[in-house]
Design an enzyme around this catalytic site. Sequence first.
Site, PDB file in Angstrom:
ATOM      1  N   THR A  21      39.253  78.832  56.137  1.00 39.12           N
ATOM      2  CA  THR A  21      40.427  79.281  55.366  1.00 39.12           C
ATOM      3  C   THR A  21      40.101  80.472  54.501  1.00 39.12           C
ATOM      4  O   THR A  21      38.988  80.562  53.990  1.00 39.12           O
ATOM      5  CB  THR A  21      40.907  78.125  54.472  1.00 39.12           C
ATOM      6  OG1 THR A  21      41.232  77.037  55.304  1.00 39.12           O
ATOM      7  CG2 THR A  21      42.079  78.511  53.618  1.00 39.12           C
ATOM      8  N   VAL A  22      41.082  81.374  54.287  1.00 39.02           N
ATOM      9  CA  VAL A  22      40.898  82.461  53.325  1.00 39.02           C
ATOM     10  C   VAL A  22      41.930  82.337  52.224  1.00 39.02           C
ATOM     11  O   VAL A  22      43.086  81.985  52.458  1.00 39.02           O
ATOM     12  CB  VAL A  22      41.007  83.860  53.979  1.00 39.02           C
ATOM     13  CG1 VAL A  22      39.864  84.088  54.942  1.00 39.02           C
ATOM     14  CG2 VAL A  22      42.341  84.074  54.685  1.00 39.02           C
TER      15      VAL A  22
END
Length: 527
Positions: free
Chosen positions: A349-350
């Site tokens: 995830t970012v």
Amino acid sequence: MAPFDWQFPYPSQRMPTLARNVVATSQPLAAQAGLSMLQKGGTAVDAALAAAITLTVVEPTSNGIGSDAFCILWDGKKLHGLNASGRSPAAWSLERFKGLSAMPTRGWDSITVPGAVSAWVALSDRYGKLPFADLFEPAIRYATDGYLVSPTIARLWAKQGPGLRDVPGFAEHFMPNGRAPAAGEKFVAPAHAKALQRIAQTKGEAFYRGELAEKMVTHSRRHGGAFSLDDFATHTADWVDTLALDYRGQTLHEIPPNGQGIAAQMALGILEGFDVSALPVDCADSLHLQMEAMKLAFADLYEYVADRATMRISSAQLLDKEYLRSRARLIDMKKAKNPGHGVPGRGGTVYLTAADASGMMVSYIQSNYQGFGSGIVVDGISMQNRAYSFVLRADHANVVAPRKRPFNTIIPAFVTQHSQPMMSFGLMGGSMQAQGHAQVMVRLADYRQNPQAAADAPRWRLDQGLRVNVEPGVAGDVLGELKHRGHDVVVADRWATNFGRAQLIYRMDDGYFAASERRTDGQAVGF
């Protein structure tokens, strides 16, 4: 000359960036892309979107064009939430997965309709100043001309790539020369650039109702998937009110389910009945109390949280103060427990964050879920594997079903105080996200630590049963006491175990912002 050893054996300390316009992301090129939009006169939303779109190119080990996304933003006067997670194909049913013990992790049967592109369009339409196509310029340039792969991304790429080599489209796009690119090696993604160009030119129409949708559906049919053009055409991103929980005079806001943010709020609601600030920071009592509260919250989360439309227990019931007090009474300060869920009363995830001088603040997250996600790549579009989070238990609220959002781990967070914006923040790492939100809030509200210290502090991460992974930095006698109470404590390498990266922007009294970033290749930039 021999190549560098790209290992980093020594801890480092970062200082926050203080400015009126700031962007903080997990990758420097993306942060700079966002800052360039602010310098062109764009809003914090323009900056966040340029950074997010660039991250699909420069950090493909965590997200892509085929990601999901969520956002919480302060528009200068009010808080808004956006749920841009996707839904399952209309043709899916529990019967399709008969005989499996869990949903697939790879391939088309692990995918829901990707929502990130719809988030880019919705946010730009409502809060952007710059032309939509301008937001894509940095990403298209890096995809076309190439960029040097950073050390952290190279390490993740090498770890994940070999296992996905045989998934349709993956090796062709992500393994040039038959392998993952090394740190400092140039990577070019021409197909990715072309897909971004079409999305920019059509303001997302090509992705949901045009040639890109047709390519994805054709690929799905060719490889055993069940997607139709209608599944893409009917996708919507939904504006929602945030869930709010007051904790020691600060209010934590989360996106309502199908996300896990409510677990951080439940844990804090359980801790509300204890005088945490009277306990020394990072002592055994404080850590034990936080861990036990989080376990109780997770037990309810995994039993009850699903697509909002199918939940049988409401968010209000899970956050009911009396119910959380009843859960708090289950905590034994001398013994670690492995609790079951309660019964509320009926009723890879970012993350990035940006703020501008007008007062707008954006908390944004997008993800492919497990690293590269499903492994499926269609003409540069890397697809998430969010459907893996469905369960195959017919009586569960999160059971797989047609046109349904699965439980989702990615959660942006926002903190207000006296109805005014205080901090936008978030972190990565699956179930670590809710745990990290709660740990940051305890450090801010109970221990008055500054945001950079709260981000840098050693974290713990609950695992199965009584196991808890702890970052280096916790005192040996504290670890010993936690083990004495029954915690299966493992001091884990911060690179081997995902303790979650983090970005935070704190609003100062004079209108300036303090942007902080934790232990990544990332960067907080501003002017």
